[in-house]
Write an enzyme that holds these catalytic residues in place. Structure first.
Site, PDB file in Angstrom:
ATOM      1  CB  CYS A   8      -9.683   2.279   3.432  1.00 62.65           C
ATOM      2  SG  CYS A   8      -8.403   3.548   3.505  1.00 62.65           S
ATOM      3  CB  CYS A  45      -7.424  -0.514   4.885  1.00 60.52           C
ATOM      4  SG  CYS A  45      -6.086   0.529   4.243  1.00 60.52           S
ATOM      5  CB  CYS A  86      -6.755   3.280   0.286  1.00 58.11           C
ATOM      6  SG  CYS A  86      -5.317   2.686   1.191  1.00 58.11           S
ATOM      7  CB  CYS A 115      -7.007  -1.553   1.235  1.00 62.38           C
ATOM      8  SG  CYS A 115      -8.038  -0.066   1.186  1.00 62.38           S
TER       9      CYS A 115
END
Length: 364
Positions: free
Chosen positions: A39, A43, A70, A73
């Site tokens: 991430c 996030c 991810c 994000c």
């Protein structure tokens, strides 16, 4: 605290992660070992524990370590704040866009108006590998994808930049664990014999090919163990042979009893070059001792790849022979970032058994 400092200092990065500070979104990305996802700062996903994060300067480095982006994000859209990281990200994208041409270091230097020496040094400091190794990793990833999609080997190898079949087959043992043609068929054509016997900790399954041991799993249920080896080699011809490998099985059982601390048996498994490095380092750890994932990563020359080390431990199909129970997290727990290995047999049990046997040897 500057973004440049945050990229290099895990403690500073942790402070940013906890605060979900989006102003540092270009400073670093972080991988979460328990999920296999990376991430960017800010996030909205649940904040991981400190011991479960690995920090990287670029998404490409996180992906090379085995993490997936991810979906909340979108860290792959990361724009670095550090000029050097920006340069290396551009180089990574250039290599990706020219994968069929396999650009040399000199060609990359010309393309980005920097000296090859400076580029090589900067690239390795951020990515942990050289531009050539990064290109090789990309090509092999593309190759595997094409083979799984059903493309024939000849077309696949030329489409991803291997100039000849010999170059590919020279690398097949270290990166695919078998020839590309066999890999594309899910191991079809392999002949595996296995046996299941009682041992110090329950039952042990040992599977072998003509080259060596390809599978070792412990458990308490024969059906479960048979399912494991079939899941690992779905297209192979697998048969049970109760009389096979008597000497090898005996050696493993003696090892579990602490009577044979060092095993030297032939192994035939599918593995990447990185996994083989990790596994050899695990074997080098003295009986009864342990190392953290970070210590193992540093020992094999990839100090930022602790998460990848953890994944390599989990990928090991030969428990006991490759002692992944000797690796542990920073918090001291002797287990990979997964609850249990493939056979549902706790690595904690293997760890406890080895510690007990090692203590007996010292007392004796």
């Amino acid at each position: 605290m500057t973004q440049q400092v945050a990229m290099k200092d895990k403690a500073d990065c942790w402070d940013v992660i906890q605060k979900r500070d989006r102003s540092h979104a270009g400073a670093f990305v972080f991988g979460v070992k328990t999920t296999g996802i990376y991430c960017r700062p800010g996030c909205p996903a649940r904040t991981p524990n400190y011991e479960n994060i690995e920090v990287y300067q670029l998404p490409q480095a996180a992906e090379k370590a085995g993490f997936r982006p991810c979906k909340r994000c979108h860290p792959q859209e990361f724009t670095p704040a550090n000029p050097q990281a920006t340069l290396i990200q551009q180089v990574c994208r250039y290599i990706d866009d020219h994968i069929e041409e396999a650009p040399t270091l000199d060609q990359l230097g010309v393309a980005f108006s920097v000296s090859p020496f400076h580029l090589q040094r900067t690239f390795k400091s951020i990515m942990g590998i050289t531009p050539r190794q990064y290109a090789e990793w990309l090509r092999l990833g593309c190759l595997k994808g094409r083979l799984r999609a059903g493309e024939n080997v000849t077309d696949a190898l030329y489409s991803v930049g291997f100039g000849s079949s010999s170059r590919l087959y020279e690398r097949s043992d270290a990166t695919l664990g078998m020839t590309p043609a066999t890999y594309s068929r899910g191991g079809e054509g392999m002949y595996i014999h296995y046996t299941i016997v009682d041992c110090e900790l329950g039952l042990v399954l040992v599977g072998v090919t003509e080259k060596g041991i390809c599978s070792v799993h412990l458990g308490r249920n024969e059906t479960e163990l048979v399912d494991v080896i079939h899941a690992e080699y779905p297209a192979a011809h697998i048969e049970r042979n109760r009389n096979a490998m008597c000497d090898w099985v005996t050696a493993i059982i003696e090892h579990l009893k602490g009577r044979r601390p060092h095993l030297d048996l032939p192994v035939d498994v599918r593995a990447s070059a990185f996994e083989r490095l990790v596994w050899q380092e695990l074997i080098n750890i003295p009986y009864g001792e342990t190392r953290t994932y970070g210590e193992i990563a540093a020992a094999i020359g990839h100090p930022k790849a602790a998460s990848a080390v953890a994944h390599a431990c989990y990928a090991n199909p030969t428990a006991v022979l490759v002692p992944c129970h000797r690796a542990h997290r920073e918090d001291g727990k002797p287990a990979a970032p997964y609850d249990e290995p493939r056979s549902k047999f706790s690595w904690q049990t293997l760890y406890d058994n080895e510690q007990t046997q090692a203590s007996k040897q010292k007392e004796g």
